[in-house]
Every structure is written in C-alpha cells, then in structure tokens.
Design an enzyme around this catalytic site. Structure first.
Site, PDB file in Angstrom:
ATOM      1  N   HIS A  58      31.428  29.158  37.224  1.00  0.00           N
ATOM      2  CA  HIS A  58      30.880  30.026  38.372  1.00  0.00           C
ATOM      3  C   HIS A  58      29.884  30.691  38.965  1.00  0.00           C
ATOM      4  CE1 HIS A  58      35.497  30.465  39.157  1.00  0.00           C
ATOM      5  NE2 HIS A  58      34.654  29.671  39.629  1.00  0.00           N
ATOM      6  N   GLU A  61      28.711  34.492  36.307  1.00  0.00           N
ATOM      7  CA  GLU A  61      29.551  34.509  34.920  1.00  0.00           C
ATOM      8  C   GLU A  61      28.009  34.419  33.292  1.00  0.00           C
ATOM      9  OE1 GLU A  61      33.222  32.609  35.194  1.00  0.00           O
ATOM     10  OE2 GLU A  61      33.401  33.699  36.812  1.00  0.00           O
ATOM     11  N   HIS A 184      34.223  30.845  31.003  1.00  0.00           N
ATOM     12  CA  HIS A 184      34.308  31.398  32.389  1.00  0.00           C
ATOM     13  C   HIS A 184      34.250  33.185  31.115  1.00  0.00           C
ATOM     14  CE1 HIS A 184      35.041  29.040  35.781  1.00  0.00           C
ATOM     15  NE2 HIS A 184      36.092  28.319  34.614  1.00  0.00           N
ATOM     16  N   GLU A 259      38.077  33.144  28.881  1.00  0.00           N
ATOM     17  CA  GLU A 259      37.426  33.988  29.387  1.00  0.00           C
ATOM     18  C   GLU A 259      37.131  34.757  28.133  1.00  0.00           C
ATOM     19  OE1 GLU A 259      37.555  34.887  32.865  1.00  0.00           O
ATOM     20  OE2 GLU A 259      38.856  33.635  33.994  1.00  0.00           O
TER      21      GLU A 259
END
Length: 304
Positions: A58, A61, A184, A259
């Site tokens: 992504h 990020e 992420h 994350e």
C-alpha cells in the site's frame, strides 16, 4: 528520514557492492508503469529456512519500507549476537516496496494514494488495491467491486501486473519459504490468517502464541502496545490479501501481517520521521521472537 524509490533502490545496489558474498539482488516482479519490484537476498550459509519480507504494497504506508530497510541494515551490520544469529541462520528475501508505481505517486502527486496506478476501463478512477487482488477467496469479504474505492479488488484476481508477477516469483520458492512477513501501517496489530473467514487455521493456537510472545518482546523497549489475532477477528474481514494466499497456496506455516505505528490518529500514515528508528528497533525485537518461538515449536525441522 523517509526515502524515495530511487534512493531505496540505489541503497540496495550499494549493499550488493559492499557485501558481495552475502547479498544478491533479486527482482520479484514488475509494475504497470514498467518499474522493477526490487529486493535483495541475504544469505550466510546453504540450507537455511527462508523468511520472505514484503512491504509497502500500500503506497502511502511509508513507515513499512523504512522499517524493512532498517531490518535489512541490522541483518548486515548489527554486532548484537541475537541479531547475528537471526541473520545467519535464515535466508532473507526483503522487498521494501512491492507497489513501486504507487509509492512514487505518493512522493510526486498524492501522499495518501494507496492502490496501484493501472487505469480502470469504464472508470475515471485509477488503481486497484493490490492487497485485495490475490487469488485466494478473491472478492469475498472486505473488498469492493467499485474502481473508485480504496479497497477495489480489481476486475479479476491477479489483474494487476504487480501481484501477478510477485506471486509468480514467490511460487519459485515454494517449499523453501517457512515464514512470510507482510508490513503495513497503521494500528499496532500483529495479524495472522485468515481474512475471509472467522474459522481458525490448523495452527491457529501456535500462531496466536507466537504472536503474543512477539508482541511482548515488541513492547519491552518503548511500551508500544500491539494487539494480536487473526485478521477476520482482530481488524476486519478482508479477502484477497497476499499473506493468506502465501499461507495457503505455498503452505507457509508462519505468516504474519504487521500493522505498524501509530495505534490511531487522523494522520496515521504520516508517522513522524523521528519514529522510524524506534519503530525499526521494536519491530526487529519482535521478529527475533517470531523466529525463536517458531523454531522452538519445531517449524523449521528439516525432516518434514
């Protein structure tokens, strides 16, 4: 500070020159605009289990590429005995930016861009969410069929050249990869399969226990608090992601999605650069534990 794609790629070149006996360049695929998905393989001896590190799928990020390049630098230069052991007893494939077009676009045009940059016929909106485009329970959960949304899964599974080419590369290492780590941001979560169902995987309890231990290690340095769980329950249903595909299709027993920082905030994708090093340090602490605990539970026994 955060770096541009050319800066990251030229740094990878430099590592190959500086550590020719342990670092080799690897191309994991290509992008719609013709860029290479570049990474390196770090290897100190033959026959090591493989750890695959995928990052920045992504585009916005940025802390993910910063963290995985920090990890890579530690593997090559750290004098810490625990990190040396980790570096030398595994073969590492590290791809800091697996969505190069999107990453470049976040530097030139739109800092908040997430998706790829391929055009969508019948729509003015460009891009597909590359972490909803993998051919495993594609388009079932937590994804969208509308091209203008952030989580658009694409017109079909592996419609994107990035996911198609990178998955082809991963298939060449089937049986060798024992650990898959996808990076992420943000939310401070350590996630494992699956995203399409609340049903538990065959080794759910191990993945939960290893993840819990890793989160404890991560918290020790700065008190950063991570939540651990399967994607479906810990964050939200989401299908068509790389980790689930890798876990299932390539039989990779140890698979986690990080994350990273921060936990929350209106500008969570724009983590201040002064948090890069601390994020890197605590993340490396947790990766050490994932490997140590997985080994203790017998996941790297060569007899299987």
């Amino acid at each position: 500070q955060y770096h541009t794609l050319p800066e990251i790629y030229s740094w990878l070149d430099r590592l190959v020159q500086e550590h020719p006996e342990h670092v080799e360049p690897v191309v994991g695929g290509k992008s719609y605009e013709g860029r290479e998905i570049r990474g390196v393989k770090v290897s100190y001896k033959k026959g090591n289990p493989v750890v695959m590190v995928e990052s920045n799928i992504h585009a916005r990020e940025w802390i993910t590429a910063a963290t995985t390049t920090y990890l890579l630098n530690e593997l090559l230069t750290s004098k810490n005995s625990t990190i040396r052991e980790m570096a030398e007893n595994y073969d590492w494939y590290i791809f800091p930016v697996t969505n190069p077009d999107g990453y470049v676009y976040t530097h030139t045009t739109d800092r908040m861009w997430r998706k790829t940059r391929s055009p969508n016929p019948d729509s003015l909106c460009a891009g597909t969410d590359p972490n909803r485009n993998w051919n495993f329970h594609w388009m079932e959960q937590g994804t969208s069929s509308r091209p203008c949304t952030e989580t658009y899964g694409g017109k079909k599974a592996f419609s994107e050249v990035e996911t198609r080419s990178f998955s082809d590369f991963l298939k060449t290492l089937k049986g060798q990869i024992k650990v898959y780590l996808a990076f992420h941001s943000y939310s401070q979560l350590l996630l494992f399969p699956y995203g399409h169902t609340c049903q538990h995987t065959y080794n759910h309890d191990d993945l939960q226990a290893i993840g819990d231990a890793a989160a404890r290690s991560l918290a020790q340095r700065y008190g950063t608090d991570y939540t651990v769980g399967n994607i479906y329950d810990a964050i939200y249903p989401a299908s068509g992601g790389s980790m689930d595909w890798a876990y299932d299709t390539l039989d990779i027993p140890i698979a986690y999605t990080y994350e990273l920082r921060p936990r929350d905030g209106w500008n969570g994708f724009q983590l201040p650069a002064n948090q890069i090093i601390p994020t890197g340090e605590e993340t490396v602490d947790s990766v050490v534990t994932i490997l140590k605990e997985s080994r203790r539970l017998g996941y790297f026994n060569t007899s299987d």
